[in-house]
Design an enzyme around this catalytic site. Structure first.
Site, PDB file in Angstrom:
ATOM      1  CB  THR A 214      -0.950   0.039   1.216  1.00  0.00           C
ATOM      2  OG1 THR A 214      -1.892  -1.014   1.080  1.00  0.00           O
ATOM      3  CG2 THR A 214      -1.709   1.339   1.349  1.00  0.00           C
ATOM      4  NE  ARG A 242      -8.869  -7.844   2.208  1.00  0.00           N
ATOM      5  CZ  ARG A 242      -7.932  -6.923   2.359  1.00  0.00           C
ATOM      6  NH1 ARG A 242      -7.422  -6.321   1.300  1.00  0.00           N
ATOM      7  NH2 ARG A 242      -7.480  -6.616   3.545  1.00  0.00           N
ATOM      8  N   GLY A 244     -10.210  -4.114   0.991  1.00  0.00           N
ATOM      9  CA  GLY A 244      -9.620  -3.772   2.301  1.00  0.00           C
ATOM     10  C   GLY A 244     -10.074  -2.406   2.789  1.00  0.00           C
ATOM     11  CG  ASP A 245      -7.338  -0.450   5.360  1.00  0.00           C
ATOM     12  OD1 ASP A 245      -6.870  -1.379   4.666  1.00  0.00           O
ATOM     13  OD2 ASP A 245      -6.626   0.462   5.823  1.00  0.00           O
ATOM     14  CB  THR A 265      -0.113   0.841   5.176  1.00  0.00           C
ATOM     15  OG1 THR A 265       0.370  -0.444   4.734  1.00  0.00           O
ATOM     16  CG2 THR A 265       0.912   1.438   6.125  1.00  0.00           C
ATOM     17  N   GLY A 266      -1.867  -1.644   6.490  1.00  0.00           N
ATOM     18  CA  GLY A 266      -1.842  -2.737   7.462  1.00  0.00           C
ATOM     19  C   GLY A 266      -2.937  -3.736   7.156  1.00  0.00           C
ATOM     20  N   GLY A 268      -6.110  -4.785   6.658  1.00  0.00           N
ATOM     21  CA  GLY A 268      -7.282  -3.962   6.385  1.00  0.00           C
ATOM     22  C   GLY A 268      -8.530  -4.289   7.183  1.00  0.00           C
TER      23      GLY A 268
HETATM   24  N1  ASP Z   1      -4.436  -2.166   4.112  1.00  0.00           N
HETATM   25  C1  ASP Z   1      -4.270  -2.894   2.876  1.00  0.00           C
HETATM   26  C2  ASP Z   1      -5.416  -3.841   2.725  1.00  0.00           C
HETATM   27  O1  ASP Z   1      -5.814  -4.447   3.697  1.00  0.00           O
HETATM   28  C3  ASP Z   1      -3.020  -3.653   2.805  1.00  0.00           C
HETATM   29  C4  ASP Z   1      -1.798  -2.950   3.266  1.00  0.00           C
HETATM   30  O2  ASP Z   1      -1.842  -1.807   3.639  1.00  0.00           O
HETATM   31  O3  ASP Z   1      -0.771  -3.553   3.260  1.00  0.00           O
HETATM   32  O4  ASP Z   1      -5.868  -4.013   1.634  1.00  0.00           O
END
Ligand code: ASP
Length: 349
Positions: A214, A242, A244-245, A265-266, A268
Site C-alpha cells: 500500500t 475482497r 480492504g480498508d 497501511t496494514g 485492512g
Molecule cells: N491495508 C491494505 C489492505 O488491507 C493492505 C496494506 O496496507 O498492506 O488491503
C-alpha cells in the site's frame, strides 16, 4: 457603580481569555499544540507497513527504497513549496508510487488468489469532506486518479469493479492491459502464499508474502487545506473480490481540515472495524488531544490490543506530522520547510 460599557469590556476580555484555553480537559495536549509554530506546508508518505527488518533487507534494496521515498517526497514537496494545492501534491505523489514496481499499488501490486491484480484507492479533501474511492480495478493505470474523478466528476463517493472501470474510461483515464501490473516478485509471492495457504485468522499467522504494501500520502498546503490519499493492490492471495480498508472512507483514508489527514497501511480488516482514520480525527475533535496522542492511542493501544498490525501517516492543520506503526517497519517519510525524514525500520526516528 460600573457602567454598562465596563461590563461589556469585562465580558469581552473574559471571552478572549476563554478562547485561549484548551477546549478539553486535556489542557496539556492543547497547550503543546498552541505553542508549536505552524509549518507552511507538510507532506507525509508511506509505502506500506509489515515485517520489514534489517536482516531481511539487502543494502541494495534498502537504498532502492530510500531513493524511491526521497523521489516521492521531492515530487510532492515541490508542488506544495510552489504554492500548489494539497490535492495535486497527493495525487501526483501517489501516481509516482503507483508507477514504481517496488510498492504494492499500481504496477507492482500483489496478486489475488486467481492470479489477478485488483486495485483499490481513495482520496479525501478536508475542506468539505469531499471523497472519492474505487475498488477492484483491473485495467486503470493510476487508481488514485480514478478515485479523484469519482469525487470531482460523479455524484457518488465509492464505485467498484466493472462500473468503476467504465466510469474511469469515460473520464479519459489511461487504460492498460492487466499484464501491465505484473511483476515477477509479486507473482512468486502468490505462489508461496498458495503453497502455505491457510485461513487468515490473525495477521500474525499470515505468511509474510501475504501481507502488506500500500502507498499513501497526506498533505497540508499553504492555504491550510488537508488532503489524504491511499492506493493499494490489497493483500496477496485475497479472494472473493475482497476489499480492504484503503478505499473505505474513515477507515484507511480520512481528512478533515478541523483535525487532520490520515492514510493507513496494514491488515485492512482491522482498520475497517476500528475505523482507524476517523478514530484519530474524532479523538482530536472531541477530546482535544494532539495528533501524536491520537495516533498513539489508536495504533499503539487499540490496534495492538486487537492484534491489528500496521500503521499510518498523518498531518494536522498546523503541519505536525505522525508516522505511527506497530509492525516491524514501515516505508515512510515526510518533508516540510527545512525538514526531511525518510525511514524504514522501527529503530529509526
Ligand atoms: N491495508 C491494505 C489492505 O488491507 C493492505 C496494506 O496496507 O498492506 O488491503
Amino acid at each position: 457603580m460600573r457602567t454598562l460599557l465596563q461590563y461589556f469590556i469585562l465580558i469581552a476580555l473574559a471571552a478572549g481569555w476563554m478562547q485561549c484555553q484548551p477546549s478539553s480537559q486535556n489542557g496539556e495536549a492543547n497547550d503543546v499544540q498552541m505553542s508549536l509554530p505552524k509549518a507552511e506546508y507538510a507532506l507525509v508518505i508511506h509505502g506500506g507497513a509489515g515485517t520489514i527488518t534489517r536482516d531481511q533487507m539487502t543494502p541494495e534494496r534498502d537504498a532502492e527504497y530510500r531513493k524511491a521515498l526521497n523521489e516521492a517526497l521531492d515530487i510532492g514537496a515541490d508542488i506544495l513549496k510552489n504554492g500548489g494545492a494539497a490535492i495535486e501534491a497527493v495525487e501526483t505523489t501517489i501516481m509516482y508510487l503507483e508507477d514504481n514496481p517496488l510498492f504494492n499499488a499500481g504496477r507492482g501490486a500483489v496478486f489475488t488468489h486467481e492470479g489477478k491484480n485488483e486495485l483499490d484507492a481513495a482520496i479525501m479533501v478536508g475542506k468539505d469532506l469531499g471523497a472519492g474511492a474505487v475498488a477492484g480495478l483491473t485495467n486503470i493505470k493510476n487508481p488514485i486518479r480514478a478515485a479523484r474523478a469519482v469525487m470531482e466528476k460523479s455524484e457518488h463517493v465509492f464505485l467498484t469493479g466493472k462500473g468503476a472501470e467504465q466510469f474511469s474510461a469515460e473520464q479519459g483515464l489511461e487504460e492498460v492491459d492487466p499484464q501491465y501490473f505484473f511483476t515477477q516478485n509479486r507473482w512468486d509471492g502468490l505462489q508461496r502464499a498458495l503453497q502455505a495457504d491457510q485461513p487468515t485468522g490473525s495477521i500474525f499467522s499470515v505468511p509474510e508474502d501475504r501481507k502488506m504494501g500500500t502507498v499513501g500520502c497526506v498533505a497540508l498546503d499553504k492555504n491550510g487545506e488537508l488532503v489524504a490519499g491511499t492506493s493499494t493492490g490489497g493483500m496477496t492471495n485475497k479472494r472473493w473480490n475482497r476489499i480492504g480498508d484503503v478505499p473505505v472512507i474513515g477507515a484507511g483514508t480520512y481528512a478533515n481540515n478541523a483535525t487532520c489527514a490520515v492514510s493507513c497501511t496494514g491488515h485492512g480488516e482491522y482498520f475497517i472495524r476500528y475505523t482507524v482514520g476517523h478514530d484519530v480525527s474524532a479523538l482530536m475533535e472531541y477530546k482535544g488531544v494532539t495528533l501524536t496522542q491520537a495516533t498513539e492511542e489508536v495504533v499503539m493501544n487499540k490496534l495492538v490490543k486487537a492484534e491489528g498490525s500496521g500503521g499510518l501517516i498523518a498531518v494536522d492543520s498546523n503541519g505536525n506530522v505522525a508516522m505511527t506503526f506497530n509492525s516491524e517497519g514501515m516505508y515512510r517519510g515526510y518533508a516540510k520547510p527545512g525538514e526531511r525524514v525518510v525511514g524504514i525500520y522501527k529503530d529509526e526516528k
